[in-house]
Design an enzyme around this catalytic site. Sequence first.
Site, short mmCIF file in Angstrom:
data_model
loop_
_atom_site.label_atom_id
_atom_site.label_comp_id
_atom_site.label_asym_id
_atom_site.label_seq_id
_atom_site.Cartn_x
_atom_site.Cartn_y
_atom_site.Cartn_z
N CYS A 53 -11.78 15.10 -6.36
CA CYS A 53 -11.20 14.19 -5.35
C CYS A 53 -10.39 13.08 -6.03
O CYS A 53 -10.90 12.41 -6.94
CB CYS A 53 -12.32 13.58 -4.53
SG CYS A 53 -11.80 12.19 -3.52
N CYS A 56 -12.28 9.47 -5.42
CA CYS A 56 -13.62 9.13 -5.90
C CYS A 56 -13.53 8.24 -7.16
O CYS A 56 -12.57 8.33 -7.92
CB CYS A 56 -14.41 10.41 -6.25
SG CYS A 56 -15.22 11.16 -4.82
N HIS A 121 -17.99 9.89 -1.25
CA HIS A 121 -17.05 10.91 -0.77
C HIS A 121 -17.48 11.49 0.59
O HIS A 121 -16.65 11.96 1.36
CB HIS A 121 -16.99 12.03 -1.82
CG HIS A 121 -15.96 13.06 -1.54
ND1 HIS A 121 -14.62 12.87 -1.82
CD2 HIS A 121 -16.05 14.31 -0.99
CE1 HIS A 121 -13.94 13.96 -1.46
NE2 HIS A 121 -14.78 14.84 -0.96
N ASN A 159 -5.79 7.75 9.07
CA ASN A 159 -5.56 9.11 9.53
C ASN A 159 -6.81 9.88 9.19
O ASN A 159 -7.13 9.99 8.01
CB ASN A 159 -4.44 9.73 8.68
CG ASN A 159 -3.22 10.01 9.47
OD1 ASN A 159 -3.19 9.83 10.68
ND2 ASN A 159 -2.21 10.47 8.77
N SER A 167 -5.04 14.34 4.01
CA SER A 167 -5.07 15.19 2.83
C SER A 167 -6.44 15.25 2.15
O SER A 167 -6.65 16.08 1.29
CB SER A 167 -4.03 14.68 1.84
OG SER A 167 -4.34 13.35 1.47
N HIS A 170 -12.35 12.10 1.78
CA HIS A 170 -12.90 10.84 1.27
C HIS A 170 -12.48 9.71 2.21
O HIS A 170 -11.31 9.59 2.53
CB HIS A 170 -12.38 10.59 -0.15
CG HIS A 170 -13.13 9.51 -0.86
ND1 HIS A 170 -13.92 9.73 -1.95
CD2 HIS A 170 -13.23 8.18 -0.59
CE1 HIS A 170 -14.46 8.60 -2.34
NE2 HIS A 170 -14.06 7.64 -1.51
N HIS A 172 -10.89 6.90 3.82
CA HIS A 172 -9.79 6.04 3.36
C HIS A 172 -8.80 5.78 4.47
O HIS A 172 -8.74 6.50 5.46
CB HIS A 172 -9.08 6.67 2.17
CG HIS A 172 -8.26 7.88 2.53
ND1 HIS A 172 -8.82 9.11 2.79
CD2 HIS A 172 -6.92 8.03 2.70
CE1 HIS A 172 -7.86 9.98 3.09
NE2 HIS A 172 -6.70 9.35 3.06
N GLN A 174 -4.69 3.62 5.11
CA GLN A 174 -3.44 3.28 4.42
C GLN A 174 -2.88 1.98 4.97
O GLN A 174 -3.25 1.53 6.06
CB GLN A 174 -2.39 4.37 4.64
CG GLN A 174 -2.77 5.72 4.07
CD GLN A 174 -1.56 6.65 4.06
OE1 GLN A 174 -0.46 6.27 3.68
NE2 GLN A 174 -1.77 7.88 4.48
P1 H2U Z 1 -3.55 10.90 4.00
O1 H2U Z 1 -5.00 10.65 3.99
O2 H2U Z 1 -2.94 10.55 5.32
O3 H2U Z 1 -3.24 12.28 3.56
O4 H2U Z 1 -2.91 9.92 2.91
C1 H2U Z 1 -3.35 9.86 1.60
C2 H2U Z 1 -2.29 9.15 0.79
O5 H2U Z 1 -2.69 9.16 -0.58
C3 H2U Z 1 -0.93 9.82 0.85
O6 H2U Z 1 0.00 8.93 1.42
C4 H2U Z 1 -1.55 9.25 -1.39
C5 H2U Z 1 -0.59 10.13 -0.61
O7 H2U Z 1 0.75 9.76 -0.92
N1 H2U Z 1 -1.95 9.78 -2.70
C6 H2U Z 1 -1.85 8.97 -3.82
O8 H2U Z 1 -1.38 7.84 -3.73
N2 H2U Z 1 -2.30 9.43 -5.04
C7 H2U Z 1 -2.82 10.69 -5.22
O9 H2U Z 1 -3.23 11.03 -6.33
C8 H2U Z 1 -2.83 11.66 -4.11
C9 H2U Z 1 -2.45 11.13 -2.75
ZN ZN Z 2 -13.97 11.45 -3.09
#
Ligand code: H2U
Ligand code: ZN
Length: 356
Positions: A53, A56, A121, A159, A167, A170, A172, A174
């Site tokens: 992940c 994490c 996680h 989201n 994506s 975990h 989180h 934004q």
């Molecule tokens: P989502 O949970 O909506 O997928 O957003 C996760 C964000 O995390 C996404 O905008 C960022 C992606 O650009 N990201 C990072 O900044 N670093 C990473 O290593 C993978 C994803």
């Molecule tokens: Zn995680």
Amino acid sequence: MILSEYSSKYPHRRYDPLRGEWVLVSPHRTERPWLGNTEKKSDSKRLSYDPGCYLCPGNVRASGAVNPSYTTTFVFQNDFQALLSEIPDLDPSETVTQHSDIFQSTLVRGECRVICFSPRHDLTLPKMEETEIASVIDLWKAQAAELLQKYRWVQIFENKGDIMGCSNPHPHGQIWASSSLPNILSAEEKNLKVYYEKHASPLLLDYLSVEEKEEERILVKNEDWAVVVPFWAVWPYETLLLPRVPIQRITQITDRQRDSLAAILKQFLGLYDRLFDTSFPYSMGWHYAPGPVPENELTASSPEIAHWTLHAHFYPPLLRSATVKKHMVGYEMLCEPQRDITPEKAAKTLRELLPK
Ligand code: H2U
Ligand code: ZN
């Protein structure tokens, strides 16, 4: 009663006073046969730490950066930002381009950050302790306070669930901060202001006082906050979280209001998870009086923002099971949103999941 006899039986349109748009409600359609998918989706068991992940503690992200061994919350600059804070080698006179009334563009500056709610996680907001949720609220406040000094808008959002294109499970959220006010905030700013100028009272506090009398669309409330399925909801189980007292910006939340907010978030997100027996997906986000604001005014209410009320929108996509979602297609793309189950019915269904 603000609802007439027809509204539980016949097609009608309801007005969203925040966006200034209408939604078509078709309560007579809820009996129509359903031949689509209805099976229950099994939520896979997750480990408290996942070596693969990127959120994490201690793990490496796509950029090569290593996450610290964080123990509460953690915020970092998004490695794939949709907005950039510096745009080099550009003459400021070129930042707005209006070739004609048809072709217009404007440069926008901004920054994007990712917020981990917990080092664990396998958690989600409703599975976290109230004190842990309070730490997330503190971080939302601190981030808004920092970024509102520079930017016109700071969107804090989450989201949740792969159905929403999230994506990573975990827990989180934004933050996207921008030098311009995005469409939906422009609409809210305009509509809240027009209402305030006419009634000398904030629209959302007036709205909540009617909802509190009617009770039909209220899900839960405590001393400071209430959650309703709004009268004008578009998504089947859409909700609006509102303060019961004037708060214009997220930065104004007091420690007491933060603790009661943590409690109501845990309580009502638990209802969501019970509805289809799944970790309920949604997109949520905070709306409040825009910036930029000097630091000394961040925690004060002023006459210029008296029309605003802090609020959070929750937009869950699910319609009738853990896998069957509402699609915004056809008529909705071409004309206006439409729903079958009424907001009153959705509120009743969610309320019935409250512990007896
Ligand atoms: P989502 O949970 O909506 O997928 O957003 C996760 C964000 O995390 C996404 O905008 C960022 C992606 O650009 N990201 C990072 O900044 N670093 C990473 O290593 C993978 C994803
Ligand atoms: Zn995680």
